[in-house]
Motif scaffolding. Structure first.
Motif, PDB file in Angstrom:
ATOM      1  N   ALA A   1     -13.036 -38.498  26.885  1.00  0.00           N
ATOM      2  CA  ALA A   1     -12.415 -37.151  26.905  1.00  0.00           C
ATOM      3  C   ALA A   1     -13.136 -36.238  27.349  1.00  0.00           C
ATOM      4  O   ALA A   1     -12.719 -35.179  27.962  1.00  0.00           O
ATOM      5  CB  ALA A   1     -11.517 -36.971  25.762  1.00  0.00           C
ATOM      6  N   CYS A   2     -14.384 -36.213  26.766  1.00  0.00           N
ATOM      7  CA  CYS A   2     -15.246 -35.019  27.144  1.00  0.00           C
ATOM      8  C   CYS A   2     -15.805 -35.022  28.352  1.00  0.00           C
ATOM      9  O   CYS A   2     -15.887 -34.200  29.275  1.00  0.00           O
ATOM     10  CB  CYS A   2     -16.722 -35.172  26.065  1.00  0.00           C
ATOM     11  SG  CYS A   2     -16.543 -34.678  24.411  1.00  0.00           S
TER      12      CYS A   2
ATOM     13  N   ARG B   1     -14.321 -37.358  37.499  1.00  0.00           N
ATOM     14  CA  ARG B   1     -15.382 -37.145  36.688  1.00  0.00           C
ATOM     15  C   ARG B   1     -15.796 -38.616  36.040  1.00  0.00           C
ATOM     16  O   ARG B   1     -17.051 -38.845  35.982  1.00  0.00           O
ATOM     17  CB  ARG B   1     -15.076 -36.213  35.637  1.00  0.00           C
ATOM     18  CG  ARG B   1     -14.873 -34.838  36.358  1.00  0.00           C
ATOM     19  CD  ARG B   1     -14.369 -33.733  35.260  1.00  0.00           C
ATOM     20  NE  ARG B   1     -13.694 -32.530  35.904  1.00  0.00           N
ATOM     21  CZ  ARG B   1     -12.883 -31.918  35.658  1.00  0.00           C
ATOM     22  NH1 ARG B   1     -12.044 -32.118  34.463  1.00  0.00           N
ATOM     23  NH2 ARG B   1     -12.458 -30.762  36.288  1.00  0.00           N
TER      24      ARG B   1
ATOM     25  N   ALA C   1      -6.362 -31.914  23.589  1.00  0.00           N
ATOM     26  CA  ALA C   1      -7.398 -30.920  24.127  1.00  0.00           C
ATOM     27  C   ALA C   1      -8.233 -30.583  23.138  1.00  0.00           C
ATOM     28  O   ALA C   1      -9.521 -30.133  23.442  1.00  0.00           O
ATOM     29  CB  ALA C   1      -6.339 -29.695  24.324  1.00  0.00           C
TER      30      ALA C   1
ATOM     31  N   GLY D   1     -10.094 -32.425  21.281  1.00  0.00           N
ATOM     32  CA  GLY D   1     -11.031 -33.516  21.327  1.00  0.00           C
ATOM     33  C   GLY D   1     -10.615 -34.520  20.286  1.00  0.00           C
ATOM     34  O   GLY D   1     -11.452 -35.561  19.951  1.00  0.00           O
TER      35      GLY D   1
ATOM     36  N   ASP E   1     -17.762 -30.538  39.345  1.00  0.00           N
ATOM     37  CA  ASP E   1     -16.540 -30.560  40.284  1.00  0.00           C
ATOM     38  C   ASP E   1     -16.913 -30.245  41.515  1.00  0.00           C
ATOM     39  O   ASP E   1     -16.588 -30.817  42.630  1.00  0.00           O
ATOM     40  CB  ASP E   1     -15.466 -29.600  39.641  1.00  0.00           C
ATOM     41  CG  ASP E   1     -14.834 -30.404  38.532  1.00  0.00           C
ATOM     42  OD1 ASP E   1     -15.013 -31.487  38.305  1.00  0.00           O
ATOM     43  OD2 ASP E   1     -14.029 -29.823  38.181  1.00  0.00           O
TER      44      ASP E   1
ATOM     45  N   ALA F   1     -16.210 -30.018  33.744  1.00  0.00           N
ATOM     46  CA  ALA F   1     -15.955 -29.535  35.167  1.00  0.00           C
ATOM     47  C   ALA F   1     -17.206 -29.324  35.813  1.00  0.00           C
ATOM     48  O   ALA F   1     -17.284 -28.843  37.135  1.00  0.00           O
ATOM     49  CB  ALA F   1     -15.043 -28.480  35.046  1.00  0.00           C
TER      50      ALA F   1
ATOM     51  N   GLU G   1     -14.004 -36.145  31.033  1.00  0.00           N
ATOM     52  CA  GLU G   1     -12.756 -35.711  31.487  1.00  0.00           C
ATOM     53  C   GLU G   1     -12.805 -34.354  31.922  1.00  0.00           C
ATOM     54  O   GLU G   1     -12.212 -33.712  32.898  1.00  0.00           O
ATOM     55  CB  GLU G   1     -11.471 -36.457  31.164  1.00  0.00           C
ATOM     56  CG  GLU G   1     -11.344 -37.809  31.309  1.00  0.00           C
ATOM     57  CD  GLU G   1     -10.083 -38.374  30.908  1.00  0.00           C
ATOM     58  OE1 GLU G   1      -9.543 -39.258  31.241  1.00  0.00           O
ATOM     59  OE2 GLU G   1      -9.776 -37.843  29.686  1.00  0.00           O
ATOM     60  N   ARG G   2     -13.201 -33.708  30.812  1.00  0.00           N
ATOM     61  CA  ARG G   2     -12.848 -32.264  30.744  1.00  0.00           C
ATOM     62  C   ARG G   2     -14.066 -31.623  31.261  1.00  0.00           C
ATOM     63  O   ARG G   2     -14.293 -29.977  31.483  1.00  0.00           O
ATOM     64  CB  ARG G   2     -12.883 -31.571  29.400  1.00  0.00           C
ATOM     65  CG  ARG G   2     -11.411 -31.820  28.786  1.00  0.00           C
ATOM     66  CD  ARG G   2     -11.190 -31.273  27.419  1.00  0.00           C
ATOM     67  NE  ARG G   2     -12.254 -31.769  26.360  1.00  0.00           N
ATOM     68  CZ  ARG G   2     -12.216 -32.497  25.490  1.00  0.00           C
ATOM     69  NH1 ARG G   2     -11.257 -33.254  25.328  1.00  0.00           N
ATOM     70  NH2 ARG G   2     -13.267 -32.562  24.599  1.00  0.00           N
TER      71      ARG G   2
ATOM     72  N   ASP H   1      -9.914 -35.061  36.687  1.00  0.00           N
ATOM     73  CA  ASP H   1     -10.426 -35.607  35.411  1.00  0.00           C
ATOM     74  C   ASP H   1     -10.905 -37.188  35.599  1.00  0.00           C
ATOM     75  O   ASP H   1     -11.962 -37.522  35.196  1.00  0.00           O
ATOM     76  CB  ASP H   1      -9.222 -35.466  34.178  1.00  0.00           C
ATOM     77  CG  ASP H   1      -7.940 -36.168  34.708  1.00  0.00           C
ATOM     78  OD1 ASP H   1      -7.805 -36.369  35.916  1.00  0.00           O
ATOM     79  OD2 ASP H   1      -7.305 -36.471  33.894  1.00  0.00           O
TER      80      ASP H   1
END
Length: 198
Positions: A30-31, A129, A8, A10, A39, A36, A33-34, A126
């Motif tokens: 990962a960025c 995205r 989480a 990063g 959304d 939002a 995926e997070r 996730d």
């Protein structure tokens, strides 16, 4: 499952992947995926795709009869054609063959894209995205290859080659994103899902 996951914070949880391009790539994904921020439109678009009256075709597009997604198989047509065009561009061949391969690749996009959108509509946030960025990158690739084909048909071979190289770069990024969703996160119809439905 791959143990080189991004925490989480990063940061990578494995020292073996903490350096270089691999670490930077995983951190970037990962960025995404997070993030939002997209959304609400993602949920609306997923709902619209799920609402399409596809009937049994939806199961075919999802690859349920085969036990694995159809989209990864269909993308071989455009990717193979475009990679072959790049190889021919680098060799002393006629100018028509790369143009034909570019056109066939563009024609092969539609079925692959439809199958991809149907798969994407059922992904969790996730994955959705990353899938949306994958789709946007594919749109960029199609635009670049369309420009390449147009230039080639007008006899501007050098310009066509440059557009093609840009398209191939976009395809590489898109493929890495799609691979992340499909294989790292194991998206697509599960074997148990196929067994239940048969």
């Amino acid at each position: 499952m791959n143990t080189h996951l991004v925490a989480a914070s990063g940061k990578l949880d494995s020292p073996s992947t903490s350096k270089g391009a691999s670490a930077a790539w995983l951190t970037t994904v990962a960025c995404i995926e997070r993030a939002a921020v997209a959304d609400p439109p993602i949920r609306a678009l997923q709902h619209a795709v799920r609402a399409l009256p596809l009937g049994e075709v939806r199961d075919l597009l999802r690859g349920r009869p085969w036990g694995h997604p159809l989209h990864p198989m269909l993308v071989h047509v455009p990717i193979g054609c475009w990679l072959s065009a790049a190889v021919l561009d680098a060799t002393p061949t006629g100018r028509s063959a790369p143009a034909v391969l570019t056109a066939v690749g563009l024609a092969g996009i539609a079925p692959a894209a439809v199958a991809g959108w149907v798969d994407w509509a059922d992904l969790p946030p996730d994955q959705a995205r990353v899938g949306l960025v994958h789709a946007v990158t594919n749109i960029a690739a199609v635009a670049l290859y369309s420009a390449s084909l147009g230039a080639r048909l007008r006899g501007r071979t050098r310009r066509g080659k440059l557009w093609s190289l840009g398209g191939l770069t976009a395809v590489a990024v898109s493929g890495a994103l799609g691979g992340h969703v499909a294989y790292r996160r194991t998206a697509g119809p599960a074997v148990s899902d196929v067994a239940v439905r048969s």
